[in-house]
Motif scaffolding. Structure first.
Motif, mmCIF file in Angstrom:
data_model
loop_
_atom_site.group_PDB
_atom_site.id
_atom_site.type_symbol
_atom_site.label_atom_id
_atom_site.label_comp_id
_atom_site.label_asym_id
_atom_site.label_seq_id
_atom_site.Cartn_x
_atom_site.Cartn_y
_atom_site.Cartn_z
ATOM 1 N N LYS A 80 0.637 -1.069 0.183
ATOM 2 C CA LYS A 80 0.128 -0.039 0.151
ATOM 3 C C LYS A 80 0.800 1.301 0.228
ATOM 4 O O LYS A 80 1.741 1.393 0.731
ATOM 5 N N GLY A 81 0.272 1.672 -0.540
ATOM 6 C CA GLY A 81 1.254 3.764 -0.501
ATOM 7 C C GLY A 81 2.317 3.020 -2.036
ATOM 8 O O GLY A 81 3.704 4.727 -2.308
ATOM 9 N N LYS A 82 2.482 1.794 -2.785
ATOM 10 C CA LYS A 82 3.624 1.652 -4.011
ATOM 11 C C LYS A 82 3.318 1.509 -4.913
ATOM 12 O O LYS A 82 3.932 1.271 -5.684
ATOM 13 N N VAL A 83 2.402 1.229 -5.201
ATOM 14 C CA VAL A 83 1.872 0.396 -6.619
ATOM 15 C C VAL A 83 0.627 1.515 -7.361
ATOM 16 O O VAL A 83 0.281 0.778 -7.822
ATOM 17 N N GLY A 84 0.380 3.013 -6.310
ATOM 18 C CA GLY A 84 -0.836 3.868 -7.222
ATOM 19 C C GLY A 84 -0.666 3.983 -8.513
ATOM 20 O O GLY A 84 -1.499 3.913 -9.598
ATOM 21 N N LYS A 85 0.869 3.846 -8.631
ATOM 22 C CA LYS A 85 0.964 3.964 -10.341
ATOM 23 C C LYS A 85 0.107 3.269 -11.728
ATOM 24 O O LYS A 85 -0.640 3.235 -12.355
ATOM 25 N N PHE A 86 0.388 2.016 -11.342
ATOM 26 C CA PHE A 86 -0.275 0.945 -11.568
ATOM 27 C C PHE A 86 -1.744 0.592 -11.405
ATOM 28 O O PHE A 86 -2.849 0.169 -12.342
ATOM 29 N N ALA A 87 -2.423 1.974 -10.835
ATOM 30 C CA ALA A 87 -4.030 1.438 -10.924
ATOM 31 C C ALA A 87 -4.770 2.665 -11.920
ATOM 32 O O ALA A 87 -5.820 2.672 -12.039
ATOM 33 N N LEU A 88 -3.344 3.361 -12.382
ATOM 34 C CA LEU A 88 -4.127 4.331 -13.396
ATOM 35 C C LEU A 88 -3.696 3.988 -14.653
ATOM 36 O O LEU A 88 -3.841 4.485 -15.880
#
Length: 208
Positions: A132-140
Motif C-alpha cells: 500500500k502506497g507503492k503501487v498507485g501508479k499501476f492503478a492508472l
C-alpha cells in the motif's frame, strides 16, 4: 535472460502458451487476465509479450511468465516481494487485471484481494501491509493499453471461416469486420449473433 518476445502462437493451454520465436518453441506461463486477452488469437497469429524470467537453485528449470505491458511486469515484481508469494503463486493469483489489483491494494480492499486465486486472509493482509502506497501508479493503467479480450475463440472461429472460406473475404478484412462488430456489441455470445452484427455493420457501411 529473456525480457521480451515476439513470435507465432503454436498452442494455448489454460495457464500457458507455446510461442515460436526464431525457430524455437518457448513455453510461457501467463496469468489469467493475460490469457483471457489471447482467447481471440488463433494458432499462427503473432503474439508479443514482456517476459519475467524465473530461475533459482530450488527452481533450476527456467519459468517464463508473460505480460502485455512493461508496467504489468513491473507490478508483478512488486507483487512477488510480498512474503510467501513466489512467482508461480503470483502468476496464478492474478485472475483480474493489474489495474484492479493495484486499486484493491491502495484502497485496502481486503475482500477483493481474498478473491484472488490462492490468496487467503492472512496473505491479503500482508499484500496490503507491504505494497500500500507503492503501487498507485499501476492503478492508472488505461484499460485500452491492454488488448481487448473480445469474445471467446469458439464464437469467432466459425464466423471467420464463413467470411473467408465461403464468402471470399481476405482474412485481414474478416478480422476487421469481426473486431468492429464486437466493439459495437460486447454482449455477443454466439457465432450467430456475431455474424448478424457483422452483417448489420457492413449493411450500414455500404448503405445496402
Amino acid at each position: 535472460m529473456i525480457a521480451y518476445m515476439e513470435g507465432r502462437l503454436l498452442k494455448k493451454e489454460a495457464d500457458r502458451i507455446l510461442l515460436l520465436a526464431n525457430q524455437v518453441g518457448y513455453e510461457i506461463m501467463v496469468p489469467a487476465f493475460v490469457r483471457e486477452t489471447l482467447n481471440a488469437k488463433k494458432v499462427g497469429d503473432d503474439v508479443a509479450l514482456h517476459i519475467y524470467w524465473h530461475q533459482t537453485e530450488h527452481q533450476p528449470k527456467p519459468v517464463l511468465i508473460g505480460f502485455h505491458l512493461e508496467a504489468e511486469k513491473e507490478f508483478f515484481q512488486h507483487f512477488i516481494s510480498v512474503d510467501a508469494i513466489g512467482p508461480i503463486k503470483a502468476a496464478k493469483a492474478m485472475t483480474i487485471s493489474v489495474r484492479d489489483i493495484a486499486n484493491a491494494i491502495e484502497s485496502g480492499d481486503l475482500d477483493r484481494l481474498k478473491r484472488l486465486k490462492g490468496i487467503g486472509p492472512r496473505t491479503a493482509q500482508k499484500i496490503i501491509a507491504t505494497l500500500k502506497g507503492k503501487v498507485g501508479k499501476f492503478a492508472l493503467i488505461r484499460k485500452e493499453d491492454a488488448p481487448d479480450a473480445t469474445a471467446p475463440e469458439d464464437f469467432i472461429e466459425p464466423v471467420m471461416e464463413v467470411l473467408v472460406i465461403q464468402l471470399g473475404h481476405k482474412p485481414v478484412d474478416a478480422k476487421r469486420m469481426i473486431a468492429q462488430a464486437l466493439k459495437r456489441n460486447s454482449d455477443i455470445d454466439t457465432p450467430e449473433a456475431l455474424f448478424e452484427e457483422v452483417y448489420r455493420g457492413e449493411k450500414t457501411a455500404t448503405g445496402i
